[in-house]
Design a protein around this motif. Structure first.
Motif, mmCIF file in Angstrom:
data_model
loop_
_atom_site.group_PDB
_atom_site.id
_atom_site.type_symbol
_atom_site.label_atom_id
_atom_site.label_comp_id
_atom_site.label_asym_id
_atom_site.label_seq_id
_atom_site.Cartn_x
_atom_site.Cartn_y
_atom_site.Cartn_z
ATOM 1 N N GLN A 66 0.836 -1.198 0.000
ATOM 2 C CA GLN A 66 0.000 0.000 0.000
ATOM 3 C C GLN A 66 0.881 1.262 0.000
ATOM 4 O OE1 GLN A 66 -3.974 -0.236 1.861
ATOM 5 N NE2 GLN A 66 -3.158 -1.952 3.056
ATOM 6 N N THR A 67 0.931 1.963 1.100
ATOM 7 C CA THR A 67 1.595 3.267 1.088
ATOM 8 C C THR A 67 2.954 3.277 1.773
ATOM 9 O OG1 THR A 67 0.470 3.932 3.130
ATOM 10 C CG2 THR A 67 -0.641 4.431 1.050
ATOM 11 N N SER A 68 3.331 2.181 2.405
ATOM 12 C CA SER A 68 4.588 2.139 3.145
ATOM 13 C C SER A 68 5.550 1.129 2.541
ATOM 14 C CB SER A 68 4.336 1.766 4.614
ATOM 15 O OG SER A 68 3.471 2.696 5.232
ATOM 16 N N ALA A 69 6.828 1.406 2.685
ATOM 17 C CA ALA A 69 7.856 0.470 2.230
ATOM 18 C C ALA A 69 7.776 -0.825 3.038
ATOM 19 C CB ALA A 69 9.237 1.092 2.379
ATOM 20 N N ILE A 109 -6.175 2.968 -2.927
ATOM 21 C CA ILE A 109 -7.606 3.165 -3.150
ATOM 22 C C ILE A 109 -8.288 1.880 -3.627
ATOM 23 C CG2 ILE A 109 -7.573 5.657 -3.540
ATOM 24 C CD1 ILE A 109 -7.205 5.189 -6.468
ATOM 25 N N ALA A 110 -9.540 1.686 -3.179
ATOM 26 C CA ALA A 110 -10.265 0.440 -3.437
ATOM 27 C C ALA A 110 -10.689 0.288 -4.889
ATOM 28 C CB ALA A 110 -11.475 0.348 -2.519
ATOM 29 N N LEU A 111 -11.182 1.336 -5.532
ATOM 30 C CA LEU A 111 -11.582 1.329 -6.948
ATOM 31 C C LEU A 111 -12.686 0.303 -7.233
ATOM 32 C CD1 LEU A 111 -8.056 1.695 -8.627
ATOM 33 C CD2 LEU A 111 -9.696 3.489 -8.094
ATOM 34 N N GLY A 112 -12.847 -0.036 -8.527
ATOM 35 C CA GLY A 112 -13.812 -1.041 -8.945
ATOM 36 C C GLY A 112 -15.229 -0.535 -9.104
ATOM 37 N N THR A 113 -15.425 0.776 -9.218
ATOM 38 C CA THR A 113 -16.780 1.309 -9.353
ATOM 39 C C THR A 113 -17.447 0.852 -10.643
ATOM 40 O OG1 THR A 113 -16.198 3.268 -8.070
ATOM 41 C CG2 THR A 113 -18.172 3.409 -9.440
ATOM 42 N N ASN A 114 -16.723 0.896 -11.740
ATOM 43 C CA ASN A 114 -17.318 0.563 -13.040
ATOM 44 C C ASN A 114 -16.749 -0.699 -13.678
ATOM 45 O OD1 ASN A 114 -19.251 2.750 -13.514
ATOM 46 N ND2 ASN A 114 -17.454 4.083 -13.453
ATOM 47 N N SER A 115 -15.446 -0.952 -13.523
ATOM 48 C CA SER A 115 -14.851 -2.174 -14.085
ATOM 49 C C SER A 115 -14.632 -3.164 -12.948
ATOM 50 C CB SER A 115 -13.531 -1.848 -14.789
ATOM 51 O OG SER A 115 -13.759 -1.062 -15.933
ATOM 52 N N THR A 123 -11.932 -10.027 -5.376
ATOM 53 C CA THR A 123 -10.696 -9.529 -4.759
ATOM 54 C C THR A 123 -9.505 -9.646 -5.706
ATOM 55 O OG1 THR A 123 -10.203 -11.692 -3.767
ATOM 56 C CG2 THR A 123 -11.522 -10.145 -2.458
ATOM 57 N N SER A 124 -9.761 -9.644 -6.992
ATOM 58 C CA SER A 124 -8.695 -9.753 -7.988
ATOM 59 C C SER A 124 -7.575 -8.760 -7.711
ATOM 60 C CB SER A 124 -9.261 -9.488 -9.385
ATOM 61 O OG SER A 124 -8.235 -9.216 -10.322
ATOM 62 N N ALA A 125 -6.340 -9.214 -7.946
ATOM 63 C CA ALA A 125 -5.187 -8.330 -7.780
ATOM 64 C C ALA A 125 -5.230 -7.168 -8.764
ATOM 65 C CB ALA A 125 -3.893 -9.123 -7.969
ATOM 66 N N GLY A 126 -6.054 -7.277 -9.795
ATOM 67 C CA GLY A 126 -6.159 -6.200 -10.773
ATOM 68 C C GLY A 126 -7.186 -5.151 -10.440
ATOM 69 N N ARG A 127 -7.941 -5.329 -9.359
ATOM 70 C CA ARG A 127 -9.079 -4.446 -9.129
ATOM 71 C C ARG A 127 -8.704 -3.107 -8.483
ATOM 72 N NH1 ARG A 127 -15.069 -5.967 -6.742
ATOM 73 N NH2 ARG A 127 -15.840 -3.832 -6.579
ATOM 74 N N ASP A 128 -7.977 -3.138 -7.346
ATOM 75 C CA ASP A 128 -7.630 -1.872 -6.708
ATOM 76 C C ASP A 128 -6.155 -1.559 -6.924
ATOM 77 O OD1 ASP A 128 -6.702 -3.821 -5.039
ATOM 78 O OD2 ASP A 128 -7.784 -3.157 -3.262
ATOM 79 N N ALA A 129 -5.693 -0.394 -6.395
ATOM 80 C CA ALA A 129 -4.393 0.095 -6.843
ATOM 81 C C ALA A 129 -3.810 1.107 -5.870
ATOM 82 C CB ALA A 129 -4.539 0.737 -8.216
ATOM 83 N N ILE A 130 -2.552 1.487 -6.166
ATOM 84 C CA ILE A 130 -1.995 2.706 -5.615
ATOM 85 C C ILE A 130 -1.912 3.723 -6.743
ATOM 86 C CG2 ILE A 130 -0.711 1.625 -3.737
ATOM 87 C CD1 ILE A 130 1.826 1.863 -5.473
ATOM 88 N N ASN A 131 -2.091 5.003 -6.412
ATOM 89 C CA ASN A 131 -1.962 6.058 -7.410
ATOM 90 C C ASN A 131 -1.584 7.343 -6.691
ATOM 91 O OD1 ASN A 131 -4.510 7.051 -6.362
ATOM 92 N ND2 ASN A 131 -4.718 8.134 -8.303
#
Length: 284
Positions: A66-69, A109-115, A123-131
């Motif tokens: 996520q946000t930490s090393a 961020i959790a994401l996944g609103t539309n895709s 819980t696919s590894a492709g669904r949420d992200a860092i940005n």
């Protein structure tokens, strides 16, 4: 029937020579990174680009980033300890968006609103992200630096997509993978005009290279970091996103020179056998 003694005298040294030049075990170490706040669980652990490319690959151990090393506790995909491997997270510097700094944290961020169907479901590894960045028009980069990897060549499978958007809505993403000497600030200016690979993020039903993931290769020397970063390439999404990364060692594949040496050894063995074979006069 035992082989003739002279065959053993020949085969022994040849076998030792062959073993000495053979590459390490073909069981390559794979590191799987899942970015964002949702951990990968259940069958979703084998829903990934590399699992698709290599159907016999069934490893399930993902590392949540996520946000930490992360400086310890990482696992290889088979669940064994990735001792000495570290992951640093970075994003655009507050001073210049082209500068990737590992001193500041990106957003998780959790994401996944539309895709959120097909390979982006559950819980696919492709669904949420860092940005990094507050709006789609904020021009930023986001990246990671992986340290402690052995010298060698690696294939990298990368997913970067703002799944709050709808597929095919012009949310292309550019990607880069570099060998760097440290986690110092990286000026990405010279790279951003020409991505090493790009994803159109236009498909959700299955993993397709160039449509929802990319594959890059990088060669590391001893003590180098693998630095991976992304940046949106269209006006509809200018922020960088990283959803998942799979790092696969390919150094166990014999180089052409090694193959040639092994072939040469085979020829020498054959020639030796022919030369030492007794003729009919010797047997009479």
């Amino acid at each position: 029937m035992h082989p003739p003694r002279f065959l053993l005298h020949i085969a022994g040294p040849v076998l030792l020579t062959a073993l000495a030049i053979l590459p390490p075990s073909a069981t390559a170490s794979t590191l799987m990174l899942d970015f964002g706040p949702t951990a990968v669980t259940g069958d979703d652990r084998i829903v990934s680009p590399y699992h698709t490319v290599i159907p016999t690959f069934t490893d399930t151990a993902w590392n949540q980033v996520q946000t930490s090393a992360i400086t310890s506790g990482l696992l290889y995909s088979d669940g064994t300890a990735a001792t000495g491997i570290t992951v640093s997270v970075g994003r655009s510097s507050s001073l210049a968006w082209q500068t990737l700094t590992f001193a500041g944290a990106p957003s998780s961020i959790a994401l996944g609103t539309n895709s959120n169907t097909g390979v982006f479901a559950g819980t696919s590894a492709g669904r949420d992200a860092i940005n990094y960045g507050a709006s789609t028009t904020t021009t930023t980069v986001v990246g990671v630096a992986v340290g402690g990897l052995a010298a060698g060549t690696y294939d990298i499978y990368i997913v970067g997509y703002n799944t709050n958007n709808t597929a095919a809505s012009s949310v292309d993403m550019g990607f880069w993978a570099l060998a760097t000497s440290s986690t110092a600030n990286l000026d990405t200016t010279t790279y951003l005009s020409s991505p090493q690979a790009a994803s159109t993020n236009s498909v959700t039903g299955s993993w397709i290279e160039g449509s929802n993931y990319v594959k890059l290769s990088v060669t590391l020397a001893a003590n180098q970091y693998m630095t991976i970063f992304s940046h949106g390439t269209t006006s509809d999404e200018m922020r960088g996103f990283l959803n998942s990364v799979q790092i696969v060692s390919t150094s166990s594949i014999p180089e052409p020179s090694t193959t040639a040496v092994l072939s040469g050894l085979g020829i020498l063995v054959f020639a030796s056998l022919v030369r030492r074979r007794p003729n009919r006069q010797d047997r009479s």
